[in-house]
Design an enzyme around this catalytic site. Structure first.
Site, PDB file in Angstrom:
ATOM      1  N   GLY A   9     -10.619  10.219 -38.186  1.00 30.43           N
ATOM      2  CA  GLY A   9     -10.196  11.275 -38.905  1.00 30.43           C
ATOM      3  C   GLY A   9      -9.144  10.679 -39.948  1.00 30.43           C
ATOM      4  O   GLY A   9      -8.044  10.999 -39.935  1.00 30.43           O
ATOM      5  N   GLY A  13      -4.478  13.749 -43.684  1.00 27.37           N
ATOM      6  CA  GLY A  13      -3.671  14.171 -42.703  1.00 27.37           C
ATOM      7  C   GLY A  13      -2.810  13.212 -41.619  1.00 27.37           C
ATOM      8  O   GLY A  13      -2.632  12.299 -42.127  1.00 27.37           O
ATOM      9  N   ASN A  84      -8.215  11.204 -33.430  1.00 29.80           N
ATOM     10  CA  ASN A  84      -7.681  12.292 -34.076  1.00 29.80           C
ATOM     11  C   ASN A  84      -8.534  13.010 -34.767  1.00 29.80           C
ATOM     12  O   ASN A  84      -8.283  14.354 -35.028  1.00 29.80           O
ATOM     13  CB  ASN A  84      -6.548  11.407 -35.031  1.00 29.80           C
ATOM     14  CG  ASN A  84      -6.327  12.344 -36.068  1.00 29.80           C
ATOM     15  OD1 ASN A  84      -5.322  12.986 -35.974  1.00 29.80           O
ATOM     16  ND2 ASN A  84      -6.949  12.372 -37.286  1.00 29.80           N
ATOM     17  N   TYR A 150     -10.863  27.437 -30.646  1.00 23.52           N
ATOM     18  CA  TYR A 150      -9.960  26.284 -31.102  1.00 23.52           C
ATOM     19  C   TYR A 150      -9.147  25.995 -29.993  1.00 23.52           C
ATOM     20  O   TYR A 150      -9.036  24.887 -29.386  1.00 23.52           O
ATOM     21  CB  TYR A 150      -9.166  26.389 -32.437  1.00 23.52           C
ATOM     22  CG  TYR A 150      -8.289  25.138 -32.772  1.00 23.52           C
ATOM     23  CD1 TYR A 150      -8.750  24.025 -33.183  1.00 23.52           C
ATOM     24  CD2 TYR A 150      -6.956  25.157 -32.569  1.00 23.52           C
ATOM     25  CE1 TYR A 150      -8.015  22.885 -33.441  1.00 23.52           C
ATOM     26  CE2 TYR A 150      -6.130  24.248 -32.937  1.00 23.52           C
ATOM     27  CZ  TYR A 150      -6.877  22.934 -33.141  1.00 23.52           C
ATOM     28  OH  TYR A 150      -5.980  21.929 -33.592  1.00 23.52           O
ATOM     29  N   LYS A 154      -8.812  22.483 -27.649  1.00 17.71           N
ATOM     30  CA  LYS A 154      -7.562  21.823 -27.395  1.00 17.71           C
ATOM     31  C   LYS A 154      -7.055  21.505 -25.881  1.00 17.71           C
ATOM     32  O   LYS A 154      -6.579  20.734 -25.310  1.00 17.71           O
ATOM     33  CB  LYS A 154      -6.438  22.175 -28.310  1.00 17.71           C
ATOM     34  CG  LYS A 154      -6.752  21.846 -29.894  1.00 17.71           C
ATOM     35  CD  LYS A 154      -7.053  20.221 -29.967  1.00 17.71           C
ATOM     36  CE  LYS A 154      -7.286  19.770 -31.380  1.00 17.71           C
ATOM     37  NZ  LYS A 154      -7.315  18.393 -31.526  1.00 17.71           N
ATOM     38  N   LEU A 182       2.981  23.053 -35.815  1.00 16.73           N
ATOM     39  CA  LEU A 182       2.534  23.320 -37.072  1.00 16.73           C
ATOM     40  C   LEU A 182       2.676  21.912 -37.937  1.00 16.73           C
ATOM     41  O   LEU A 182       3.810  21.587 -38.093  1.00 16.73           O
ATOM     42  CB  LEU A 182       2.884  24.512 -37.766  1.00 16.73           C
ATOM     43  CG  LEU A 182       2.223  25.793 -37.419  1.00 16.73           C
ATOM     44  CD1 LEU A 182       3.173  26.902 -38.316  1.00 16.73           C
ATOM     45  CD2 LEU A 182       1.071  26.043 -37.680  1.00 16.73           C
ATOM     46  N   GLU A 186      -4.592  19.155 -44.401  1.00 16.43           N
ATOM     47  CA  GLU A 186      -5.518  19.885 -44.661  1.00 16.43           C
ATOM     48  C   GLU A 186      -6.153  20.876 -43.619  1.00 16.43           C
ATOM     49  O   GLU A 186      -7.161  21.510 -43.880  1.00 16.43           O
ATOM     50  CB  GLU A 186      -6.827  18.992 -45.410  1.00 16.43           C
ATOM     51  CG  GLU A 186      -6.321  18.093 -46.620  1.00 16.43           C
ATOM     52  CD  GLU A 186      -7.457  17.361 -46.999  1.00 16.43           C
ATOM     53  OE1 GLU A 186      -8.522  17.433 -46.649  1.00 16.43           O
ATOM     54  OE2 GLU A 186      -7.194  16.370 -47.769  1.00 16.43           O
ATOM     55  N   PHE A 187      -5.779  20.889 -42.577  1.00 22.40           N
ATOM     56  CA  PHE A 187      -5.969  21.636 -41.451  1.00 22.40           C
ATOM     57  C   PHE A 187      -6.374  23.032 -41.664  1.00 22.40           C
ATOM     58  O   PHE A 187      -7.380  23.738 -41.446  1.00 22.40           O
ATOM     59  CB  PHE A 187      -4.965  21.366 -40.346  1.00 22.40           C
ATOM     60  CG  PHE A 187      -5.138  22.140 -39.041  1.00 22.40           C
ATOM     61  CD1 PHE A 187      -6.121  21.445 -37.975  1.00 22.40           C
ATOM     62  CD2 PHE A 187      -4.824  23.343 -38.726  1.00 22.40           C
ATOM     63  CE1 PHE A 187      -6.120  22.085 -36.861  1.00 22.40           C
ATOM     64  CE2 PHE A 187      -5.148  24.156 -37.788  1.00 22.40           C
ATOM     65  CZ  PHE A 187      -5.797  23.350 -36.818  1.00 22.40           C
TER      66      PHE A 187
HETATM   67  P1  NDP Z   1      -7.090  17.181 -41.679  1.00 24.20           P
HETATM   68  O1  NDP Z   1      -7.980  18.390 -41.855  1.00 24.20           O
HETATM   69  O2  NDP Z   1      -6.044  16.941 -42.742  1.00 24.20           O
HETATM   70  O3  NDP Z   1      -7.760  15.979 -41.160  1.00 24.20           O
HETATM   71  C1  NDP Z   1      -8.856  16.064 -40.104  1.00 24.20           C
HETATM   72  C2  NDP Z   1      -9.472  14.758 -39.948  1.00 24.20           C
HETATM   73  O4  NDP Z   1     -10.527  14.650 -39.166  1.00 24.20           O
HETATM   74  C3  NDP Z   1     -10.125  14.332 -41.541  1.00 24.20           C
HETATM   75  O5  NDP Z   1      -9.882  13.136 -41.507  1.00 24.20           O
HETATM   76  C4  NDP Z   1     -11.663  14.575 -41.280  1.00 24.20           C
HETATM   77  O6  NDP Z   1     -12.471  13.518 -41.906  1.00 24.20           O
HETATM   78  C5  NDP Z   1     -11.896  14.394 -39.738  1.00 24.20           C
HETATM   79  N1  NDP Z   1     -12.735  15.005 -39.233  1.00 24.20           N
HETATM   80  C6  NDP Z   1     -13.186  16.125 -39.375  1.00 24.20           C
HETATM   81  N2  NDP Z   1     -14.381  16.528 -38.874  1.00 24.20           N
HETATM   82  C7  NDP Z   1     -15.070  15.360 -38.542  1.00 24.20           C
HETATM   83  C8  NDP Z   1     -16.339  14.893 -37.940  1.00 24.20           C
HETATM   84  N3  NDP Z   1     -17.219  15.784 -37.763  1.00 24.20           N
HETATM   85  N4  NDP Z   1     -16.848  13.464 -38.135  1.00 24.20           N
HETATM   86  C9  NDP Z   1     -15.697  12.417 -38.543  1.00 24.20           C
HETATM   87  N5  NDP Z   1     -14.409  12.987 -38.942  1.00 24.20           N
HETATM   88  C10 NDP Z   1     -14.076  14.294 -38.840  1.00 24.20           C
HETATM   89  O7  NDP Z   1      -6.268  17.871 -40.516  1.00 24.20           O
HETATM   90  P2  NDP Z   1      -4.970  17.257 -39.544  1.00 24.20           P
HETATM   91  O8  NDP Z   1      -4.697  15.875 -39.894  1.00 24.20           O
HETATM   92  O9  NDP Z   1      -4.030  18.209 -39.231  1.00 24.20           O
HETATM   93  O10 NDP Z   1      -6.059  16.994 -38.088  1.00 24.20           O
HETATM   94  C11 NDP Z   1      -5.824  16.011 -37.224  1.00 24.20           C
HETATM   95  C12 NDP Z   1      -5.994  16.182 -35.731  1.00 24.20           C
HETATM   96  O11 NDP Z   1      -4.588  16.986 -35.331  1.00 24.20           O
HETATM   97  C13 NDP Z   1      -6.929  17.350 -35.374  1.00 24.20           C
HETATM   98  O12 NDP Z   1      -7.408  16.792 -34.200  1.00 24.20           O
HETATM   99  C14 NDP Z   1      -6.061  18.623 -35.195  1.00 24.20           C
HETATM  100  O13 NDP Z   1      -6.863  19.435 -34.298  1.00 24.20           O
HETATM  101  C15 NDP Z   1      -4.736  18.082 -34.576  1.00 24.20           C
HETATM  102  N6  NDP Z   1      -3.807  18.828 -34.745  1.00 24.20           N
HETATM  103  C16 NDP Z   1      -3.450  19.255 -36.231  1.00 24.20           C
HETATM  104  C17 NDP Z   1      -2.311  20.084 -36.055  1.00 24.20           C
HETATM  105  C18 NDP Z   1      -1.762  20.772 -37.362  1.00 24.20           C
HETATM  106  O14 NDP Z   1      -1.116  21.544 -37.429  1.00 24.20           O
HETATM  107  N7  NDP Z   1      -2.285  20.141 -38.549  1.00 24.20           N
HETATM  108  C19 NDP Z   1      -1.384  20.629 -35.230  1.00 24.20           C
HETATM  109  C20 NDP Z   1      -1.809  19.964 -33.728  1.00 24.20           C
HETATM  110  C21 NDP Z   1      -2.998  18.941 -33.777  1.00 24.20           C
HETATM  111  P3  NDP Z   1     -13.768  13.775 -42.832  1.00 24.20           P
HETATM  112  O15 NDP Z   1     -13.719  15.216 -43.137  1.00 24.20           O
HETATM  113  O16 NDP Z   1     -13.561  12.929 -43.932  1.00 24.20           O
HETATM  114  O17 NDP Z   1     -14.792  13.707 -41.867  1.00 24.20           O
HETATM  115  C1  8X3 Z   2      -3.065  23.071 -34.802  1.00 26.46           C
HETATM  116  C2  8X3 Z   2      -1.641  23.863 -34.336  1.00 26.46           C
HETATM  117  O1  8X3 Z   2      -0.822  26.125 -33.749  1.00 26.46           O
HETATM  118  O2  8X3 Z   2      -2.099  26.092 -35.765  1.00 26.46           O
HETATM  119  O3  8X3 Z   2      -3.388  22.664 -33.571  1.00 26.46           O
HETATM  120  O4  8X3 Z   2      -3.086  25.818 -33.583  1.00 26.46           O
HETATM  121  S1  8X3 Z   2      -1.943  25.688 -34.175  1.00 26.46           S
END
Ligand code: NDP
Ligand code: 8X3
Length: 240
Positions: A9, A13, A84, A150, A154, A182, A186-187
């Site tokens: 990933g 992000g 990630n 979701y 986790k 949070l 792009e989440f």
């Molecule tokens: P983004 O959406 O910004 O990034 C997600 C990344 O995961 C991208 O690089 C995407 O790459 C990759 N990805 C998603 N699906 C696939 C797939 N099927 N195969 C390969 N790569 C994949 O989100 P975040 O950076 O926020 O999320 C990163 C991690 O952090 C996640 O595990 C999320 O659950 C966790 N997290 C996020 C929080 C938040 O509030 N944002 C809080 C807590 C945890 P591509 O699309 O190019 O494949």
């Molecule tokens: C992402 C954080 O609180 O939006 O894991 O689920 S939350």
């Protein structure tokens, strides 16, 4: 020669921020599906470190194992694995959930993490050295309304982290988890299927974490001395 870290990933992000944060100290295998973004990141980091791009979907077990099994010799010795890649898809009451969203979350956040770990860990065992950092979430500590699947994914990351730590301890492999609140990435855009207004609502009034905030914490975990393993780290924005 710098050690090698593989980040899933890395095209967006938190993963991209981790790559930027640790580029001075590691050679990087940057993975994701959006190759053009990985190429851009590789170019950006060119003066700091060597990168190898892994363009695959973590849900595709044979693509994952094929990529890892056919790594060029100089990229085989992976010291750090940052699990990630992951996303939320949709936010619905359990009885109204879209089963394709459920599949996407379970297949990516749980099975994808397992596939990449299964492929990489034997290499770490061979060298009796390694550090795995799994991206959990506060969503894996408590559930929230319409978070159901979701949240479950986790919670699974948390269980897998603990299981990995026990199983791999005797091989000298550290296993850590970080559980952000949070973070503005792009989440939410992915969760709400491109609805920017809805995505922005998630962070309104919060002053959310930035991806770099989490990357800095991960870098801190990585530079602890050999005998120190940070098992878990919860990181919240002040307002949460
Ligand atoms: P983004 O959406 O910004 O990034 C997600 C990344 O995961 C991208 O690089 C995407 O790459 C990759 N990805 C998603 N699906 C696939 C797939 N099927 N195969 C390969 N790569 C994949 O989100 P975040 O950076 O926020 O999320 C990163 C991690 O952090 C996640 O595990 C999320 O659950 C966790 N997290 C996020 C929080 C938040 O509030 N944002 C809080 C807590 C945890 P591509 O699309 O190019 O494949
Ligand atoms: C992402 C954080 O609180 O939006 O894991 O689920 S939350």
């Amino acid at each position: 020669m710098k050690p090698i870290a593989l980040i899933t990933g890395a095209s967006s992000g938190i993963g991209k921020a981790i790559a930027r944060q640790i580029a001075d100290d590691y050679q990087l295998i940057i993975c994701g599906r959006r190759t053009s973004r990985l190429l851009r990141l590789s170019k950006e980091l060119h003066d700091k470190t060597q990168t190898l791009i892994g363009s695959f979907d973590v849900r595709d077990q044979s693509a994952v194992s094929n990529f890892i099994d056919t790594l060029p010799n100089k990229w085989q010795n992976i010291s750090v694995l940052i699990n990630n890649a992951g996303n939320a898809h949709g936010m619905n009451y359990i009885h109204e959930g879209d089963t394709q969203d459920w599949d996407a979350m379970i297949d990516t956040n749980i099975k994808g993490l397992l596939y990449i770990s299964r492929a990489v860990i034997p290499k770490m065992i061979k060298s009796e050295y390694g550090h795995i950092i799994n991206l959990g979430s506060i969503a894996g500590i408590d559930v929230y309304p319409r978070g159901n699947v979701y949240n479950a994914s986790k919670f699974a990351v948390d269980a897998l982290t603990k299981g990995m730590r026990m199983d791999l301890n005797k091989h000298g492999i550290k296993v850590s988890e970080i559980k952000p609140g949070l973070v503005e990435t792009e989440f939410s855009r992915v969760r709400f299927k491109g609805n920017i207004e809805k995505a922005n609502e998630t962070y309104s009034g919060y002053d959310p974490l930035k991806a770099k905030d989490i990357a800095e914490c991960i870098a801190f975990m990585l530079i602890r001395p050999r005998h120190v393993n940070i098992g878990d780290m919860i990181v919240l924005p002040l307002a949460q």
